[in-house]
Scaffold this motif. Structure first.
Motif, short mmCIF file in Angstrom:
data_model
loop_
_atom_site.label_atom_id
_atom_site.label_comp_id
_atom_site.label_asym_id
_atom_site.label_seq_id
_atom_site.Cartn_x
_atom_site.Cartn_y
_atom_site.Cartn_z
N CYS A 9 0.84 -1.20 0.00
CA CYS A 9 0.00 0.00 0.00
C CYS A 9 0.88 1.25 0.00
CB CYS A 9 -0.92 0.01 1.22
SG CYS A 9 -1.88 1.53 1.35
N CYS A 12 -0.28 3.14 3.77
CA CYS A 12 0.01 2.57 5.09
C CYS A 12 1.12 1.52 5.05
CB CYS A 12 -1.26 2.00 5.71
SG CYS A 12 -1.82 0.46 4.97
N CYS A 24 -6.00 -0.87 -1.03
CA CYS A 24 -5.72 -1.42 0.29
C CYS A 24 -7.04 -1.59 1.06
CB CYS A 24 -4.79 -0.47 1.04
SG CYS A 24 -4.49 -0.94 2.75
N CYS A 27 -6.84 1.01 4.40
CA CYS A 27 -6.89 2.47 4.35
C CYS A 27 -7.43 2.98 3.01
CB CYS A 27 -5.52 3.06 4.63
SG CYS A 27 -4.39 2.90 3.25
#
Ligand SMILES: *Cc1c(COP(=O)(O)O)cnc(C)c1O
Ligand SMILES: [Zn+2]
Length: 415
Positions: A9, A12, A24, A27
């Protein structure tokens, strides 16, 4: 060799195994392909690359495929041309044109991303390829799906240029014209891709697709003799190409293939659809979507998926951006054709027009190396030139008729 580490990601940092996901779960940030760069150091050298085929696949260790190359064996390795005439006209010392208007097989840089995406989609076992397109992607997906003997569904805005529609239909995909903007087509395609198990190259396969754009950057660096230029001007639609050229530069630098780069990146967009350039000019990382109204239809994405990252690349590199009006776009196409003998599409007109502005306003200095990205072919978008260009004279097949016409043309030229 196991160089692929899977997906990561961008926000994050959470890791995922290689699979057809693009967002993701935690997030909702975009995921990106991750490589084992330590394992590649010393293995990828200038010599090993130069010994590869004259195509994007000379960089295959840095591309997200695992098995054999499935399609697009001849994509890429397009000319990087040292400009004399345009450089002189713009008053700059060192100008290069990276010319993907002659990329095989469908005459735009989209062949790079599609060759990678379709190869990867086959590895995942998909039997149907799909895309939401502003035109060039449609051409390339249809062509590569034909080569791969896969079914294809191509979604386009219904008002696309005739040239781009014919250059898609010829490969006999299923073409779905949607009455709406590209952003509406894209939203529909997100829903379709949730419902049907198809490989949408720029949606669920996007992390792999976008890596193909790095090859445009690698080639610039290799063809310049393993060095990075001072300035690169890039046309932006979804904002993927500019971010991946930047990634290519950083990868080559970290692998020791080029010296410490100090390249500034410039975003080129149409005035009628320039949300990324607007962010740059207003110095804000918040993108305001727009409703496109421009002849540069291949760049007409009002809510670009990688808009934020494109903005970051421009800022982090110390570059800038400019808009080009429709009139300036046509002037840019004509300028490149008249000075260099290269017929580019409207997107190339945007790049040339923006480069001219950035030089004239002193943003790009005249004595440093500049590369401009010509990403598509003019024969696909001739419509914008029909009313601007005309034959000079029509005559009967007689020498006397030509003599009279020549005298007339010369007197017109004098007055
Ligand atoms: C798609 C396209 C671009 C921009 O690509 P993004 O990666 O979406 O920013 C530039 N030029 C041409 C001709 C294109 O078709
Ligand atoms: Zn995340």
């Amino acid at each position: 060799m196991t160089k692929l580490k899977g997906l990561k990601c961008r926000e994050c940092g959470r890791r995922y195994p290689s699979s057809p996901v693009h967002i993701c779960e935690f997030c909702f940030g975009p995921v990106e392909v991750d490589y084992d760069y330590d394992a590649l150091k010393g293995v990828i050298t200038r010599q090993s690359i130069a010994a590869g085929p004259p195509s994007i696949w000379r960089y295959r260790e840095l591309l997200p495929i695992e098995g054999d190359v499935a399609v697009g064996h001849h994509v890429g390795f397009t000319p990087l041309i040292r400009s004399q005439n345009l450089a002189e006209e713009l008053g700059v010392r060192e100008l290069w044109i990276k010319n993907d208007s002659v990329c095989h097989p469908t005459w735009s840089f989209k062949d790079r991303v599609v060759a990678v995406a379709v190869t990867r989609a086959k590895e995942f076992g998909f039997d149907t390829i799909a895309c939401a397109s502003t035109g060039n992607l449609a051409n390339s997906v249809a062509a590569h799906a034909a080569e791969a003997r896969l079914k294809s569904y191509i979604f386009i805005p219904a008002d696309l240029e005739q040239g781009k529609i014919v250059a898609t239909l010829v490969y006999q995909p299923t073409l779905v014209a949607v009455e709406g903007t590209y952003d509406e087509v894209n939203r529909l395609c997100s829903e379709v891709s949730d419902k049907y198990r198809w490989a949408f190259v720029n949606i669920n396969i996007r992390p792999y697709y976008s890596e193909g754009s790095k090859t445009y950057g690698y080639e610039i660096l290799e063809q310049l003799g393993w060095r990075a230029p001072g300035h690169i001007v890039v046309p932006c639609a979804g904002g993927s190409l500019i971010t991946k050229i930047w990634k290519a530069i950083r990868e080559f630098a970290s692998l020791g293939l080029i010296e410490r780069p100090a390249t500034r990146m410039y975003a080129a967009q149409a005035a009628g659809c320039g949300p990324i350039v607007t962010m740059v000019k207003n110095d804000t990382d918040v993108l305001t979507p727009v409703r496109p109204n421009t002849i540069a239809k291949s760049l007409a994405i009002g809510n670009p998926a990688d808009g934020y990252y494109a903005y970051r690349v421009v800022k982090d590199s110390g570059g800038y951006g400019e808009h080009a009006t429709d009139e300036e776009i046509v002037e840019g196409m004509l300028l490149l054709a008249r000075t260099e003998g290269i017929f580019t599409e409207t997107a190339g007109g945007v790049t040339v027009a923006v480069t001219k502005k950035l030089i004239e306003t002193g943003v790009i200095p005249r004595d440093e190396s500049i590369v401009i990205c010509i990403t598509g072919n003019g024969l696909k978008t001739p419509d914008v030139l029909y009313e601007r260009l005309d034959t000079h004279v029509t005559i009967r097949p007689l020498l006397s008729a030509f003599d009279r016409a020549l005298a007339e043309l010369k007197s017109q030229a004098r007055s």
